[in-house]
Motif scaffolding. Structure first.
Motif, PDB file in Angstrom:
ATOM      1  N   PHE A   1      -3.684   3.609 -13.507  1.00  0.00           N
ATOM      2  CA  PHE A   1      -2.290   3.258 -13.762  1.00  0.00           C
ATOM      3  C   PHE A   1      -1.905   1.965 -13.033  1.00  0.00           C
ATOM      4  CE2 PHE A   1       2.248   3.638 -12.636  1.00  0.00           C
ATOM      5  CZ  PHE A   1       2.784   3.594 -13.906  1.00  0.00           C
ATOM      6  N   LEU A   2      -2.296   1.882 -11.784  1.00  0.00           N
ATOM      7  CA  LEU A   2      -1.955   0.692 -11.007  1.00  0.00           C
ATOM      8  C   LEU A   2      -2.694  -0.531 -11.522  1.00  0.00           C
ATOM      9  CD1 LEU A   2      -1.749   2.162  -7.393  1.00  0.00           C
ATOM     10  CD2 LEU A   2       0.131   1.485  -8.884  1.00  0.00           C
ATOM     11  N   ASP A   3      -3.937  -0.349 -11.951  1.00  0.00           N
ATOM     12  CA  ASP A   3      -4.671  -1.473 -12.534  1.00  0.00           C
ATOM     13  C   ASP A   3      -3.981  -1.950 -13.799  1.00  0.00           C
ATOM     14  OD1 ASP A   3      -6.480  -1.483 -10.513  1.00  0.00           O
ATOM     15  OD2 ASP A   3      -8.005  -0.297 -11.593  1.00  0.00           O
ATOM     16  N   GLN A   4      -3.480  -0.994 -14.595  1.00  0.00           N
ATOM     17  CA  GLN A   4      -2.781  -1.369 -15.828  1.00  0.00           C
ATOM     18  C   GLN A   4      -1.488  -2.114 -15.485  1.00  0.00           C
ATOM     19  OE1 GLN A   4      -1.641   1.855 -18.373  1.00  0.00           O
ATOM     20  NE2 GLN A   4      -1.343   0.530 -20.144  1.00  0.00           N
ATOM     21  N   LEU A   5      -0.787  -1.656 -14.445  1.00  0.00           N
ATOM     22  CA  LEU A   5       0.443  -2.359 -14.025  1.00  0.00           C
ATOM     23  C   LEU A   5       0.111  -3.768 -13.536  1.00  0.00           C
ATOM     24  CD1 LEU A   5       2.577   0.315 -12.129  1.00  0.00           C
ATOM     25  CD2 LEU A   5       3.057  -0.760 -14.315  1.00  0.00           C
ATOM     26  N   ASP A   6      -0.963  -3.915 -12.770  1.00  0.00           N
ATOM     27  CA  ASP A   6      -1.363  -5.239 -12.296  1.00  0.00           C
ATOM     28  C   ASP A   6      -1.732  -6.134 -13.459  1.00  0.00           C
ATOM     29  OD1 ASP A   6      -0.929  -4.624  -9.676  1.00  0.00           O
ATOM     30  OD2 ASP A   6      -3.021  -4.136  -9.211  1.00  0.00           O
TER      31      ASP A   6
ATOM     32  N   LEU B   1       4.423   9.348  -7.661  1.00  0.00           N
ATOM     33  CA  LEU B   1       5.441   9.537  -8.714  1.00  0.00           C
ATOM     34  C   LEU B   1       4.805   9.516 -10.103  1.00  0.00           C
ATOM     35  CD1 LEU B   1       8.370   7.347  -7.360  1.00  0.00           C
ATOM     36  CD2 LEU B   1       8.294   9.838  -7.512  1.00  0.00           C
ATOM     37  N   ALA B   2       3.846   8.606 -10.287  1.00  0.00           N
ATOM     38  CA  ALA B   2       3.182   8.519 -11.590  1.00  0.00           C
ATOM     39  C   ALA B   2       2.393   9.801 -11.887  1.00  0.00           C
ATOM     40  CB  ALA B   2       2.264   7.311 -11.633  1.00  0.00           C
ATOM     41  N   VAL B   3       1.731  10.346 -10.878  1.00  0.00           N
ATOM     42  CA  VAL B   3       0.962  11.579 -11.071  1.00  0.00           C
ATOM     43  C   VAL B   3       1.903  12.723 -11.402  1.00  0.00           C
ATOM     44  CG1 VAL B   3      -0.425  13.301  -9.854  1.00  0.00           C
ATOM     45  CG2 VAL B   3      -1.018  10.893  -9.692  1.00  0.00           C
TER      46      VAL B   3
ATOM     47  N   ASN C   1       0.825  -1.212   0.000  1.00  0.00           N
ATOM     48  CA  ASN C   1       0.000   0.000   0.000  1.00  0.00           C
ATOM     49  C   ASN C   1       0.859   1.262   0.000  1.00  0.00           C
ATOM     50  OD1 ASN C   1      -2.328  -1.511  -0.027  1.00  0.00           O
ATOM     51  ND2 ASN C   1      -2.629  -1.423   2.192  1.00  0.00           N
ATOM     52  N   GLN C   2       1.930   1.229   0.802  1.00  0.00           N
ATOM     53  CA  GLN C   2       2.819   2.385   0.851  1.00  0.00           C
ATOM     54  C   GLN C   2       3.492   2.600  -0.498  1.00  0.00           C
ATOM     55  OE1 GLN C   2       5.755   2.030   3.882  1.00  0.00           O
ATOM     56  NE2 GLN C   2       6.543   4.100   3.615  1.00  0.00           N
ATOM     57  N   LEU C   3       3.953   1.463  -1.107  1.00  0.00           N
ATOM     58  CA  LEU C   3       4.595   1.581  -2.426  1.00  0.00           C
ATOM     59  C   LEU C   3       3.593   2.050  -3.481  1.00  0.00           C
ATOM     60  CD1 LEU C   3       6.962  -1.507  -2.553  1.00  0.00           C
ATOM     61  CD2 LEU C   3       7.610   0.896  -2.455  1.00  0.00           C
TER      62      LEU C   3
ATOM     63  N   GLY D   1       1.921  14.505 -14.844  1.00  0.00           N
ATOM     64  CA  GLY D   1       1.730  15.964 -14.889  1.00  0.00           C
ATOM     65  C   GLY D   1       2.805  16.628 -15.713  1.00  0.00           C
ATOM     66  N   ARG D   2       4.012  16.143 -15.622  1.00  0.00           N
ATOM     67  CA  ARG D   2       5.107  16.715 -16.405  1.00  0.00           C
ATOM     68  C   ARG D   2       4.932  16.395 -17.886  1.00  0.00           C
ATOM     69  NH1 ARG D   2      10.316  15.351 -12.682  1.00  0.00           N
ATOM     70  NH2 ARG D   2       9.710  16.631 -10.913  1.00  0.00           N
ATOM     71  N   VAL D   3       4.487  15.140 -18.178  1.00  0.00           N
ATOM     72  CA  VAL D   3       4.298  14.740 -19.574  1.00  0.00           C
ATOM     73  C   VAL D   3       3.138  15.518 -20.185  1.00  0.00           C
ATOM     74  CG1 VAL D   3       3.584  12.857 -21.080  1.00  0.00           C
ATOM     75  CG2 VAL D   3       5.309  12.459 -19.324  1.00  0.00           C
TER      76      VAL D   3
END
Length: 196
Positions: A165-170, A139-141, A130-132, A145-147
């Motif tokens: 994003f996390l669902d896509q990684l899973d 970090l992804a946000v 959960n922490q990660l 945001g930068r992209v």
């Protein structure tokens, strides 16, 4: 002279007067002995014989009692030995049972400790995951945001982007092939788009 001649003729024969006196004395002595002394002797001998026979009987009865007591002692000793053997066997059985119970308790305690450790490990793992996720999401946000070139600070927008994003990684992790390469989607990464 006749008397003297008769007396001198047989020196072994005592005079008649002495024979009569001796006979009377013998009869009196015999009567006294028969009337008083012999019954007393008989009584003493009888008492002595009875005492000896009674002593023998008492000794035999005491010997029989001693023999019976010895047999009883031997029987009690055999019974005590049997009882001691039973107590020893019972103590061994109880000791074995206690050892088995202690082993079972130790096994249960070990299983309980292992289960608790696994639960704590799973909880710690979930907490780290959960922490990660939170850190990766942040970090992804920030990267998205930068992209995209705009800030994704809005909580609702950021939360939805992070979850996608996390669902896509899973999904990528689940669809990866055994050799470690991705599935049909290749290495495409979802880049969050801002709301337009």
């Amino acid at each position: 002279m006749n008397i003297q001649a008769a007396e001198s003729a047989n020196p072994l024969l005592p005079p008649v007067g002495e024979i009569i006196i001796g006979t009377i004395t013998f009869a009196i002595a015999f009567f006294v002995l028969a009337k008083f002394v012999w019954p007393r002797f008989e009584q003493v001998f009888r008492a002595r014989r009875e005492a000896i026979e009674g002593g023998i009987e008492r000794a035999e009865s005491m010997q029989a009692e001693a023999k019976a007591a010895l047999e009883q002692y031997r029987a009690q000793l055999a019974e005590a030995r049997t009882e001691a053997a039973q107590i020893r066997d019972q103590a061994r059985a109880e000791g074995q049972q206690i050892l088995e119970e202690l082993r079972a308790q130790a096994q249960e305690e070990s299983t309980r400790i292992i289960a608790r450790g696994e639960e704590q490990l799973a909880a710690s793992r979930q907490q780290v995951v959960n922490q990660l996720r939170g850190e990766i999401g942040a970090l992804a946000v920030d990267l998205a945001g930068r992209v995209v070139g705009e800030s994704l600070e809005d909580q609702a927008r950021r939360s939805g982007t992070v979850d996608r994003f996390l669902d896509q990684l899973d999904g990528m992790a689940a669809g990866a092939s055994p050799d470690g390469r991705g599935g049909a989607t290749g290495s495409s990464v979802y880049v969050p788009q801002g709301d337009r």
